[in-house]
Write a protein that holds these residues in place. Structure first.
Motif, PDB file in Angstrom:
ATOM      1  N   HIS A  58      35.608  11.176   6.817  1.00  0.00           N
ATOM      2  CA  HIS A  58      35.923   9.796   7.197  1.00  0.00           C
ATOM      3  C   HIS A  58      36.846   9.146   6.178  1.00  0.00           C
ATOM      4  N   ALA A  63      37.640  11.950  11.941  1.00  0.00           N
ATOM      5  CA  ALA A  63      36.260  12.030  12.417  1.00  0.00           C
ATOM      6  C   ALA A  63      35.936  13.500  12.635  1.00  0.00           C
ATOM      7  N   SER A 109      35.452   9.263  16.627  1.00  0.00           N
ATOM      8  CA  SER A 109      35.703   8.302  15.551  1.00  0.00           C
ATOM      9  C   SER A 109      34.568   8.377  14.538  1.00  0.00           C
ATOM     10  N   PRO A 110      34.753   7.782  13.374  1.00  0.00           N
ATOM     11  CA  PRO A 110      33.649   7.698  12.420  1.00  0.00           C
ATOM     12  C   PRO A 110      32.417   6.999  13.018  1.00  0.00           C
ATOM     13  N   ASP A 113      30.617   9.553  14.961  1.00  0.00           N
ATOM     14  CA  ASP A 113      29.907  10.467  14.057  1.00  0.00           C
ATOM     15  C   ASP A 113      28.619   9.837  13.541  1.00  0.00           C
ATOM     16  N   SER A 179      29.001   2.938  10.152  1.00  0.00           N
ATOM     17  CA  SER A 179      29.727   3.701   9.143  1.00  0.00           C
ATOM     18  C   SER A 179      28.741   4.464   8.261  1.00  0.00           C
TER      19      SER A 179
END
Length: 184
Positions: A58, A63, A109-110, A113, A179
């Motif tokens: 990240h 990702a 995307s992060p 994840d 995040s």
């Protein structure tokens, strides 16, 4: 995970049982199917290792895009044992590990994840997926009308971890931990 998890000293208070060594190594989903849910210390330990392994991806602006219990190979139940995550973006994760945004067509995307790591932790602790469905549309409907069963319904008495999972698995993006730093 929240800052209370950062030093992991609370893991010592969880009941630990000897971990069998697996020959040959197995996918995490196979391990849980064979032996049942992991104890709290091992499940959280694996989740922390997973968070730490994905964080540099990240930080580089990418990702992983394919995190699930079906993409993690482990040598033993213990989070101290060897383990690997499949290469990025192979596309072998079940739909239940995709974030609501990804189910709606967004790219990996992060945030996606982070959702997948929370789903993986829930699965390790309970042996169940927090949301299930056979299609994107069915999963999205379930996300709109239900929340995952509390881990306390599965015999785990850890209210702090239960609250963490509820926030991490909240379908509403504005309320969810999105995040890796927020999750740690």
């Amino acid at each position: 995970m929240p800052s209370a998890y950062a030093d992991c000293s609370w893991l010592d208070t969880l009941r630990r049982q000897p971990a069998p060594h697996l020959e040959p190594p197995r996918l995490l989903n196979q391990l849980v199917a064979e032996l049942g849910p992991l104890d709290g210390a091992d499940a959280v330990g694996w989740a922390i290792r997973l968070l730490k392994s994905v964080e540099p991806v990240h930080a580089s602006g990418h990702a992983h895009g394919d995190i699930s219990a079906a993409t993690i190979t482990v040598a033993a139940v213990s989070f101290h044992s060897a383990g690997t995550v499949a290469p990025m973006l192979k596309g072998s994760s079940p739909l239940a590990y995709l974030s609501p945004e990804r189910l709606r067509g967004a790219s990996p995307s992060p945030t996606d994840d982070a959702w997948a790591i929370a789903v993986t932790l829930y699965f390790m602790l309970t042996g169940c997926l927090p949301y299930e469905g056979d299609s994107e549309a069915q999963l999205l409907r379930r996300l709109e009308v239900a929340e995952p069963a509390s881990i306390t319904n599965h015999g785990l008495i850890d209210e702090q971890l239960d609250r963490w999972l509820r926030v991490a698995l909240c379908p509403a993006l504005a309320t969810r931990m999105v995040s890796i730093p927020a999750m740690r």
